[in-house]
Design an enzyme around this catalytic site. Structure first.
Site, mmCIF file in Angstrom:
data_model
loop_
_atom_site.group_PDB
_atom_site.id
_atom_site.type_symbol
_atom_site.label_atom_id
_atom_site.label_comp_id
_atom_site.label_asym_id
_atom_site.label_seq_id
_atom_site.Cartn_x
_atom_site.Cartn_y
_atom_site.Cartn_z
ATOM 1 N N ASP A 81 41.767 -5.490 24.352
ATOM 2 C CA ASP A 81 41.463 -6.819 24.885
ATOM 3 C C ASP A 81 39.958 -6.906 25.077
ATOM 4 O O ASP A 81 39.290 -5.902 25.313
ATOM 5 C CB ASP A 81 42.261 -7.171 26.158
ATOM 6 C CG ASP A 81 42.075 -6.226 27.324
ATOM 7 O OD1 ASP A 81 41.259 -5.282 27.242
ATOM 8 O OD2 ASP A 81 42.745 -6.434 28.356
ATOM 9 N N ASN A 88 45.783 9.359 24.719
ATOM 10 C CA ASN A 88 45.287 7.987 24.838
ATOM 11 C C ASN A 88 44.245 7.898 25.955
ATOM 12 O O ASN A 88 44.432 8.481 27.027
ATOM 13 C CB ASN A 88 46.491 7.086 25.192
ATOM 14 C CG ASN A 88 46.204 5.604 25.099
ATOM 15 O OD1 ASN A 88 45.705 5.125 24.080
ATOM 16 N ND2 ASN A 88 46.527 4.859 26.148
ATOM 17 N N GLU A 144 44.532 9.239 29.797
ATOM 18 C CA GLU A 144 43.354 9.210 30.679
ATOM 19 C C GLU A 144 43.117 10.500 31.468
ATOM 20 O O GLU A 144 42.955 10.477 32.683
ATOM 21 C CB GLU A 144 43.469 8.022 31.650
ATOM 22 C CG GLU A 144 43.603 6.688 30.937
ATOM 23 C CD GLU A 144 43.671 5.488 31.893
ATOM 24 O OE1 GLU A 144 43.774 5.691 33.111
ATOM 25 O OE2 GLU A 144 43.631 4.355 31.391
ATOM 26 N N HIS A 148 39.432 -1.532 25.845
ATOM 27 C CA HIS A 148 39.269 -2.636 26.796
ATOM 28 C C HIS A 148 37.787 -2.966 26.867
ATOM 29 O O HIS A 148 37.005 -2.168 27.386
ATOM 30 C CB HIS A 148 39.761 -2.221 28.192
ATOM 31 C CG HIS A 148 41.235 -1.941 28.250
ATOM 32 N ND1 HIS A 148 42.177 -2.930 28.092
ATOM 33 C CD2 HIS A 148 41.928 -0.796 28.454
ATOM 34 C CE1 HIS A 148 43.389 -2.401 28.202
ATOM 35 N NE2 HIS A 148 43.276 -1.109 28.416
ATOM 36 N N GLU A 178 45.249 -0.678 23.257
ATOM 37 C CA GLU A 178 45.314 -1.632 24.386
ATOM 38 C C GLU A 178 44.207 -2.661 24.269
ATOM 39 O O GLU A 178 43.574 -3.044 25.257
ATOM 40 C CB GLU A 178 45.195 -0.880 25.725
ATOM 41 C CG GLU A 178 46.250 0.197 25.907
ATOM 42 C CD GLU A 178 46.162 0.915 27.259
ATOM 43 O OE1 GLU A 178 45.500 0.413 28.178
ATOM 44 O OE2 GLU A 178 46.776 2.002 27.375
HETATM 45 C C1 XIL Z 1 47.864 -1.840 33.316
HETATM 46 C C2 XIL Z 1 48.842 -3.010 33.255
HETATM 47 O O1 XIL Z 1 48.391 -3.916 32.277
HETATM 48 C C3 XIL Z 1 48.944 -3.673 34.604
HETATM 49 O O2 XIL Z 1 49.994 -4.643 34.586
HETATM 50 C C4 XIL Z 1 49.221 -2.654 35.682
HETATM 51 O O3 XIL Z 1 49.184 -3.295 36.945
HETATM 52 C C5 XIL Z 1 48.210 -1.534 35.645
HETATM 53 O O4 XIL Z 1 48.198 -0.951 34.352
HETATM 54 N N1 XIL Z 1 45.131 1.696 30.858
HETATM 55 C C6 XIL Z 1 46.448 1.907 30.565
HETATM 56 C C7 XIL Z 1 47.456 0.845 30.865
HETATM 57 O O5 XIL Z 1 46.790 2.921 29.955
HETATM 58 O O6 XIL Z 1 48.691 1.377 31.214
HETATM 59 C C8 XIL Z 1 46.966 -0.074 31.962
HETATM 60 O O7 XIL Z 1 47.912 -1.140 32.095
HETATM 61 C C9 XIL Z 1 45.599 -0.587 31.648
HETATM 62 C C10 XIL Z 1 44.617 0.548 31.550
#
Ligand code: XIL
Length: 451
Positions: free
Chosen positions: A273, A206, A163, A242, A271
């Site tokens: 979802d 990422n 990020e 996401h 990631e």
């Molecule tokens: C999130 C986790 O799922 C949570 O448990 C934590 O509180 C915060 O981080 N981008 C990412 C992940 O790269 O590491 C993040 O994970 C979600 C967004």
């Protein structure tokens, strides 16, 4: 190391014909029991890809969490346990316990591990943000080196930098201690340090909101193109993916993955979802999976959690299993998109497990053999494989398995050390040293049996 078994040397030499037969490298498979339904991991394996999930060490004591993990997934990403605030909360003191729990659980069952994440502005201890430039540079490089070396050889892909770009139309770098004090070059420096620390790991950049073609993904694209043209080590780009109604799966998702792949990097969905429910959620999931399958270099998909109960966005019920671990329509959509079958009988008949032999080393008096045991389209709870020697050969040492012997002393049956469960498509290996005693014949590997 396993048991030591020194053999007698009294056996007669083997006939030439038999020797020739036994030198063939064996690949043996046996189907046992009724055909089980496919799983996410096995179906993805059928497409040459992993199917992973984020895992939290806290829940590894919860039976349905673990059984769903072990049955369905072939890769794991520690959800928080490898982040800077978890592994180096104070400078120079590294704590790996929680992440090790996840890594050991995964590797012990033949699952792969994604490393997440080394350099990120978030979940960053305040001592890091307080450092001046030259201190920060050495802290960053030391962090990458220490953490990667701890898991050297165990992580298939690392999110080296997470990020680093701003949302919106600027295409600019995000303000962070690294960006603000070290300038644009910090990303390149992090990747070079990472390559030196674990040359076998794939190194990923990422990010989120880079899933379609937009100003932010263009900026990442330009960085990756620049890195490739100048030989800065980068192997993969992670697309967090996401999604929700405000940020749905973009219509050019596949095209975006493809343009990155065309730069000569792998792409991974890291990631995933998708908030929602029912058919619309299922359709979005299916679209994501199909996009990945359509891009040759899309090597795997990770969902950001197993059950809605423990999702970081639980109120959006964004995952494949509901809070009681029941499969949601989204699960079936993903499985179907992967070419799998949930009907318990209509899938392609396959072996419960397979055993593949390779000679891993050889000396004048002995050689080492390795057998990889891989579960077929369903999870297995245990396995056994026979290894038959050519007398007067004897096995002197074994590792990563529990051997037993027939009365001739020529046939070794290898079973797992402890828990022998393997997720669908997952593998484990055992090894042994054969004392040649005059015969360098390869062993004959029998069928793998599973239950
Ligand atoms: C999130 C986790 O799922 C949570 O448990 C934590 O509180 C915060 O981080 N981008 C990412 C992940 O790269 O590491 C993040 O994970 C979600 C967004």
């Amino acid at each position: 190391m396993g048991m030591i078994k020194w053999g007698r040397r009294s056996r007669a030499a083997l006939s030439l014909t038999t020797t020739a037969l036994l030198t063939t490298t064996a690949l043996a498979a046996l189907s046992t029991g009724a055909e089980a339904a496919d799983t996410l991991g096995s179906a993805a394996a059928g497409k040459g890809r992993y199917f992973g999930t984020a895992v939290a060490a806290n829940y590894l004591g919860e039976a349905p969490y673990v059984s769903t993990l072990n049955t369905e997934f072939t890769s794991v990403t520690p959800e928080n346990e490898m982040k800077w605030d978890a592994v180096e909360r104070s400078r120079g003191t590294f704590t790996y316990g929680s992440a090790d729990q996840i890594v050991n659980h995964a590797l012990g069952r033949g699952m792969q591990v994604r490393g997440h994440t080394l350099v990120w502005h978030s979940q960053l201890p305040s001592w890091v943000s307080g450092l001046g430039a030259s201190d920060l540079r050495s802290a960053m490089n030391n962090h990458i080196t220490q953490v990667m070396q701890h898991w050297k050889g165990k992580i298939h892909s690392w999110d080296v930098v997470n990020e680093a770009f701003q949302d919106g139309n600027s295409g600019a770098r995000r303000s962070s201690p690294f960006q603000d004090k070290l300038g644009n070059g910090f990303i390149e420096e992090a990747f070079r340090t990472a390559r030196a620390a674990d040359p076998a790991a794939k190194l990923c950049y990422n990010d989120y909101n880079t899933d379609g073609v937009n100003a932010k993904s263009n900026a990442v694209y330009n960085m990756v193109r620049d890195f490739k043209s100048r030989g800065v080590p980068i192997d993969c780009v992670g697309f967090q993916s996401h999604f929700n109604s405000a940020s749905p799966v973009p219509s050019d998702y596949q095209a975006n993955l493809q343009r990155f792949a065309d730069l000569g990097v792998d792409v991974q969905i890291t990631e995933l979802d998708i908030e929602g429910s029912g058919t619309s959620q299922a359709t979005s999931y299916s679209n994501v999976v199909r996009a990945c399958l359509a891009v040759t270099r899309c090597t795997g998909i990770t969902v950001w959690g197993i059950t809605d109960k423990y999702s970081w966005r639980a109120s959006g019920t964004p995952l494949l299993f509901d809070s009681n671990y029941a499969k949601k329509p989204a699960y079936t959509a993903v499985l179907t998109a992967l070419g799998g079958s949930s009907d318990g009988g209509g899938g392609t008949p396959g072996a419960a497990c397979t055993a593949t032999y390779t000679k891993s080393a050889e000396w004048s008096d002995r050689y080492n053999g390795t057998v990889t045991v891989r579960a077929g389209s369903a999870a297995i709870s245990t396995w056994s494989v026979t290894v038959t020697l050519t007398p007067p050969q004897k096995v002197s040492t074994t590792w990563n398995g529990t051997p037993s012997w027939d009365s001739s002393g020529n046939v070794m049956t290898m079973r797992p050390n402890g828990n022998g469960s393997l997720a669908a498509g997952a593998s484990t290996s055992f090894g042994f040293t054969v004392m040649k005693n005059g015969s360098s014949a390869a062993p004959s590997i029998g069928a793998c049996t599973a239950s």
